[in-house]
Each structure stands twice: as structure tokens, then as C-alpha cells.
Write a protein that holds these residues in place. Structure first.
Motif, PDB file in Angstrom:
ATOM      1  N   PHE A  53       0.834  -1.204   0.000  1.00 14.85           N
ATOM      2  CA  PHE A  53       0.000   0.000   0.000  1.00 14.85           C
ATOM      3  C   PHE A  53       0.871   1.257   0.000  1.00 14.85           C
ATOM      4  CE2 PHE A  53      -2.661   3.177   2.255  1.00 14.85           C
ATOM      5  CZ  PHE A  53      -3.704   3.244   1.344  1.00 14.85           C
ATOM      6  N   LEU A  54       1.915   1.269   0.808  1.00 11.76           N
ATOM      7  CA  LEU A  54       2.817   2.412   0.872  1.00 11.76           C
ATOM      8  C   LEU A  54       3.512   2.641  -0.467  1.00 11.76           C
ATOM      9  CD1 LEU A  54       4.273   4.627   2.512  1.00 11.76           C
ATOM     10  CD2 LEU A  54       6.014   2.904   3.020  1.00 11.76           C
ATOM     11  N   VAL A  55       4.004   1.571  -1.079  1.00 10.59           N
ATOM     12  CA  VAL A  55       4.687   1.702  -2.372  1.00 10.59           C
ATOM     13  C   VAL A  55       3.706   2.184  -3.439  1.00 10.59           C
ATOM     14  CG1 VAL A  55       5.838   0.400  -4.214  1.00 10.59           C
ATOM     15  CG2 VAL A  55       6.524   0.064  -1.840  1.00 10.59           C
ATOM     16  N   LEU A  56       2.504   1.629  -3.465  1.00 10.07           N
ATOM     17  CA  LEU A  56       1.524   2.033  -4.479  1.00 10.07           C
ATOM     18  C   LEU A  56       1.054   3.470  -4.288  1.00 10.07           C
ATOM     19  CD1 LEU A  56      -0.590  -1.225  -4.817  1.00 10.07           C
ATOM     20  CD2 LEU A  56       1.060  -0.296  -6.445  1.00 10.07           C
ATOM     21  N   ILE A  57       0.789   3.862  -3.046  1.00  9.76           N
ATOM     22  CA  ILE A  57       0.385   5.250  -2.782  1.00  9.76           C
ATOM     23  C   ILE A  57       1.539   6.191  -3.108  1.00  9.76           C
ATOM     24  CG2 ILE A  57      -0.195   6.895  -0.941  1.00  9.76           C
ATOM     25  CD1 ILE A  57      -2.554   5.275  -1.889  1.00  9.76           C
ATOM     26  N   GLY A  58       2.741   5.821  -2.725  1.00  5.89           N
ATOM     27  CA  GLY A  58       3.911   6.636  -3.052  1.00  5.89           C
ATOM     28  C   GLY A  58       4.104   6.767  -4.543  1.00  5.89           C
ATOM     29  N   LEU A  59       3.938   5.670  -5.250  1.00  5.85           N
ATOM     30  CA  LEU A  59       4.061   5.684  -6.709  1.00  5.85           C
ATOM     31  C   LEU A  59       3.015   6.591  -7.329  1.00  5.85           C
ATOM     32  CD1 LEU A  59       5.482   4.505  -9.198  1.00  5.85           C
ATOM     33  CD2 LEU A  59       3.849   2.623  -9.109  1.00  5.85           C
ATOM     34  N   PHE A  60       1.791   6.504  -6.837  1.00  6.97           N
ATOM     35  CA  PHE A  60       0.721   7.354  -7.356  1.00  6.97           C
ATOM     36  C   PHE A  60       1.018   8.831  -7.114  1.00  6.97           C
ATOM     37  CE2 PHE A  60      -3.187   9.726  -6.413  1.00  6.97           C
ATOM     38  CZ  PHE A  60      -3.754   9.729  -7.675  1.00  6.97           C
ATOM     39  N   LEU A  61       1.358   9.175  -5.867  1.00  7.21           N
ATOM     40  CA  LEU A  61       1.570  10.576  -5.530  1.00  7.21           C
ATOM     41  C   LEU A  61       2.778  11.179  -6.243  1.00  7.21           C
ATOM     42  CD1 LEU A  61       0.710  10.529  -1.720  1.00  7.21           C
ATOM     43  CD2 LEU A  61      -0.649  11.472  -3.601  1.00  7.21           C
ATOM     44  N   VAL A  62       3.847  10.425  -6.329  1.00 11.14           N
ATOM     45  CA  VAL A  62       5.038  10.945  -6.997  1.00 11.14           C
ATOM     46  C   VAL A  62       4.806  11.047  -8.503  1.00 11.14           C
ATOM     47  CG1 VAL A  62       7.497  10.521  -7.416  1.00 11.14           C
ATOM     48  CG2 VAL A  62       6.551  10.133  -5.159  1.00 11.14           C
ATOM     49  N   SER A  63       3.982  10.163  -9.051  1.00 13.76           N
ATOM     50  CA  SER A  63       3.726  10.195 -10.495  1.00 13.76           C
ATOM     51  C   SER A  63       2.827  11.352 -10.913  1.00 13.76           C
ATOM     52  CB  SER A  63       3.119   8.870 -10.964  1.00 13.76           C
ATOM     53  OG  SER A  63       1.799   8.736 -10.491  1.00 13.76           O
ATOM     54  N   LEU A  64       2.196  12.014  -9.937  1.00 13.78           N
ATOM     55  CA  LEU A  64       1.339  13.144 -10.271  1.00 13.78           C
ATOM     56  C   LEU A  64       2.103  14.270 -10.973  1.00 13.78           C
ATOM     57  CD1 LEU A  64      -0.897  13.389  -7.075  1.00 13.78           C
ATOM     58  CD2 LEU A  64      -1.579  12.584  -9.346  1.00 13.78           C
ATOM     59  N   THR A  65       3.372  14.429 -10.613  1.00 18.32           N
ATOM     60  CA  THR A  65       4.144  15.528 -11.195  1.00 18.32           C
ATOM     61  C   THR A  65       5.338  15.061 -12.012  1.00 18.32           C
ATOM     62  OG1 THR A  65       5.445  15.712  -9.162  1.00 18.32           O
ATOM     63  CG2 THR A  65       3.482  17.103  -9.345  1.00 18.32           C
ATOM     64  N   TYR A  66       5.600  13.765 -12.067  1.00 15.38           N
ATOM     65  CA  TYR A  66       6.756  13.243 -12.804  1.00 15.38           C
ATOM     66  C   TYR A  66       6.324  12.853 -14.217  1.00 15.38           C
ATOM     67  CZ  TYR A  66      10.713  10.261 -14.024  1.00 15.38           C
ATOM     68  OH  TYR A  66      11.791   9.704 -14.649  1.00 15.38           O
ATOM     69  N   ARG A  67       7.067  13.237 -15.200  1.00 19.94           N
ATOM     70  CA  ARG A  67       6.703  12.971 -16.591  1.00 19.94           C
ATOM     71  C   ARG A  67       7.661  12.016 -17.299  1.00 19.94           C
ATOM     72  NH1 ARG A  67       2.396  13.677 -15.221  1.00 19.94           N
ATOM     73  NH2 ARG A  67       1.521  15.712 -14.874  1.00 19.94           N
ATOM     74  N   GLY A  68       8.467  11.308 -16.550  1.00 22.86           N
ATOM     75  CA  GLY A  68       9.420  10.390 -17.154  1.00 22.86           C
ATOM     76  C   GLY A  68       8.873   8.977 -17.269  1.00 22.86           C
ATOM     77  N   ASP A  69       9.775   8.028 -17.398  1.00 22.16           N
ATOM     78  CA  ASP A  69       9.447   6.621 -17.568  1.00 22.16           C
ATOM     79  C   ASP A  69       8.859   6.045 -16.270  1.00 22.16           C
ATOM     80  OD1 ASP A  69       9.382   4.104 -18.889  1.00 22.16           O
ATOM     81  OD2 ASP A  69      11.254   3.547 -17.902  1.00 22.16           O
ATOM     82  N   PHE A  70       7.753   5.309 -16.393  1.00 17.83           N
ATOM     83  CA  PHE A  70       7.072   4.722 -15.238  1.00 17.83           C
ATOM     84  C   PHE A  70       7.963   3.728 -14.500  1.00 17.83           C
ATOM     85  CE2 PHE A  70       4.506   1.320 -13.389  1.00 17.83           C
ATOM     86  CZ  PHE A  70       3.739   2.041 -12.485  1.00 17.83           C
TER      87      PHE A  70
END
Length: 190
Positions: A105-122
Motif C-alpha cells: 500500500f505504501l509503495v503504491l500510494i507513493g508511486l501514485f503521488l510521486v507520479s502526479l508531477t513526474y513525466r518520465g518513464d514509469f
């Protein structure tokens, strides 16, 4: 590893690259240049981490083993989980499930929140977040491209990963005795 000379050198590099994502943070190869299957395997090793008495982050090897054995016991319709001449109780299995669930859950929430502003490779971002959770210190270069929000959240993930999700959960949880006892129910899954 195609650029390395000799089978012995390649085996040594393979061994080192399998050990370092579990806690060390050293690298002898460029992680950004690795193929997708190698990157996914490294992410898995960072998520699992090392042994329970080590300083490694991640969910720990013993947690993964108990999770696998509990799953096998479920499919074999065993009522108790026996391992190495010992029996693990429901409380221990519940801790394993809670730790794994909180960690994912922590990794997925972190991934979601950080991806909100990151435009690079997933995949690069998943690598960075998992590395932060496992307190590994490896990178594919995406952390340097994060904005302030992303960097702060990576720091939070590293802190919680170092502290341990289960430790944090025990700290926040309160034990309460139920005043009412309900009858057992069935949940239909799948």
C-alpha cells in the motif's frame, strides 16, 4: 552484462547485483541501462529486502517465506501452518499479511503521488519509489528529475521504510476489546 569479459566476471557481477538491491546501495552496472526484466527483478529484490535481523529494508525474506507457505497451506486446505518442526499461529500469519499489505500500500500510494508531477518513464519511477521504501539507495536517475513534492514524498517513503510499516502500524494502532461478538461470516472471493 554483455560488455563484461569472461564467465567468471559475469557470474560475480550477477551475484553482486543480486545482493546489493537488498540493502547495500552499491552498483557496478548502470541501472538505467538495464533491460526491463532485470529492472523488475531488482525491484522485487528491493521490495523483499534482507533477513529479519539485518539492517536491510523491505518486507524481509522471512515474511516472504511465511507468505508463500501460508498460501500453499491455504491451497492444501491445511488448518495450521507448520514449518521446520514448528507451528505458526494465526497471529504470526496476520502480522505477515499486515506487513505485506502495508508495504505494498505504501509503495503504491507513493508511486501514485510521486507520479502526479513526474513525466518520465514509469519503470524508472517505480524503481525509485521501491528503492526508497527498501532504503537501498539505488537509482535509475529519476529522483533528480522530481519536483519538491516528489522529493519530499521520497523522503517520507524512506523514513517509513526505515522505521518499518509494521512498527508504525503498532504505534498507531490501539487494542480494544469488542463489546459485541458477531457470528462468523463467509466472504466470497474470486
Amino acid at each position: 552484462m554483455g560488455g563484461l569479459d569472461g564467465t567468471g566476471t559475469k557470474l560475480l557481477a550477477s551475484w553482486f547485483q543480486a545482493v546489493t538491491p537488498r540493502t547495500a546501495g552499491f552498483n557496478t552496472l548502470d541501472y538505467a541501462a538495464m533491460e526491463t526484466p532485470t529492472t523488475v527483478m531488482t525491484i522485487t529484490l528491493m521490495l523483499v529486502g534482507g533477513g529479519p535481523s539485518s539492517t536491510a529494508g523491505g518486507i524481509k525474506v522471512t515474511t516472504l517465506i511465511v507468505l508463500i507457505l501460508a498460501t500453499l497451506a491455504f491451497f492444501r486446505r491445511q488448518e495450521r501452518l507448520n514449518i521446520f518442526g514448528r507451528s505458526l499461529g494465526v497471529d504470526e500469519i496476520m502480522k505477515v499479511l499486515a506487513l505485506t499489505s502495508l508495504s505494498l500500500f505504501l509503495v503504491l500510494i507513493g508511486l501514485f503521488l510521486v507520479s502526479l508531477t513526474y513525466r518520465g518513464d514509469f519503470l524508472d519511477l517505480l524503481f525509485e519509489v521501491t528503492s526508497a521504501f527498501g532504503t537501498v539507495g539505488l537509482s535509475r536517475g529519476a529522483t533528480g528529475e522530481l519536483d519538491e513534492f516528489g522529493r519530499i514524498f521520497i523522503i517520507v517513503i524512506m523514513f517509513v521504510g526505515r522505521l518499518g510499516p509494521l512498527t508504525l502500524g503498532f504505534f498507531l494502532a490501539k487494542r480494544s476489546m469488542p463489546r459485541v461478538r458477531y457470528p462468523d461470516g463467509r466472504v466470497y472471493l474470486g
